[in-house]
Every structure is written in C-alpha cells, then in structure tokens.
Design a protein around this motif. Structure first.
Motif, short mmCIF file in Angstrom:
data_model
loop_
_atom_site.label_atom_id
_atom_site.label_comp_id
_atom_site.label_asym_id
_atom_site.label_seq_id
_atom_site.Cartn_x
_atom_site.Cartn_y
_atom_site.Cartn_z
N CYS A 62 -26.66 -17.75 31.51
CA CYS A 62 -26.98 -16.93 30.34
C CYS A 62 -28.48 -16.89 30.03
O CYS A 62 -28.91 -16.10 29.19
N LEU A 63 -29.27 -17.74 30.66
CA LEU A 63 -30.67 -17.91 30.26
C LEU A 63 -31.48 -16.63 30.39
O LEU A 63 -32.34 -16.36 29.53
N CYS A 64 -31.25 -15.81 31.41
CA CYS A 64 -31.99 -14.55 31.53
C CYS A 64 -31.67 -13.62 30.36
O CYS A 64 -32.56 -12.95 29.84
N GLY A 65 -30.43 -13.60 29.96
CA GLY A 65 -30.05 -12.79 28.80
C GLY A 65 -30.73 -13.28 27.54
O GLY A 65 -31.17 -12.47 26.71
N TYR A 66 -30.85 -14.59 27.39
CA TYR A 66 -31.52 -15.14 26.22
C TYR A 66 -33.01 -14.78 26.25
O TYR A 66 -33.60 -14.51 25.21
N LEU A 67 -33.59 -14.78 27.45
CA LEU A 67 -35.01 -14.41 27.56
C LEU A 67 -35.26 -12.95 27.21
O LEU A 67 -36.35 -12.59 26.77
N LYS A 68 -34.26 -12.13 27.41
CA LYS A 68 -34.40 -10.69 27.10
C LYS A 68 -34.19 -10.40 25.62
O LYS A 68 -34.51 -9.32 25.15
#
Length: 95
Positions: A62-68
């Motif tokens: 999920c980390l890429c989604g959180y970064l976006k």
C-alpha cells in the motif's frame, strides 16, 4: 479416454481452487490507520516496535498509494519514516 478427461478436469479444478485461495491470502486492505503503531517512531524518531514493523510489512503493498495521497505523503516520505522502514527491513518503495 474418458478417464484422462476426468483426470484433467479434476486437476484443472484443483489448480484453479489453489490459485484463488492464494490470491485471497495475499490481498491486503490498505488502511493507513493500520500503521498507527509506527506513529511515535515516525514523528519522534524513536526505534520502531515489533508491532510497527509487523504492520509496516503487512501494509508494504500500500505504500505507493500512501505516497500518492497528499495528506499522507509528508509522513510516509519523511526521513524518520525511511529510517523506520530501513530498521524494519522493508525496502522504501520506488513508485
């Protein structure tokens, strides 16, 4: 001939069942509140707890989604968050 068709059908059914089960097991519900055990480590720079590292590993997809997400990016992209990820052995995402 009939036996081999039945065997192929049964084998195919088992393969499809196993594949669907493994996809279900790998599914992660992305919920940034799951990372709440990491809050003090990210905000204060204290060492992450075992609970934090476990949740961070769980939420890794999920980390890429959180970064976006503009509301979450400052926390996920902070130097302390990178330090927590490194300490927990979770590679920082390359999105």
């Amino acid at each position: 001939m009939k036996f081999s068709l039945v065997a192929v059908a049964v084998t195919l059914a088992v393969v499809l069942l196993v594949a669907s089960e493994s996809q279900r097991a790998e599914a992660v519900t992305c919920n940034p509140t799951e990372l709440s055990p990491c809050l003090s480590a990210i905000t204060s720079g204290s060492p992450p707890s075992d609970a934090c590292c476990g949740k961070l590993r769980e939420q890794k997809p999920c980390l890429c989604g959180y970064l976006k997400n503009p509301n979450l990016k400052p926390f996920v992209n902070s130097p302390n968050a990178r330090k927590v990820a490194n300490t927990c052995g979770v590679p920082y995402p390359q999105c």
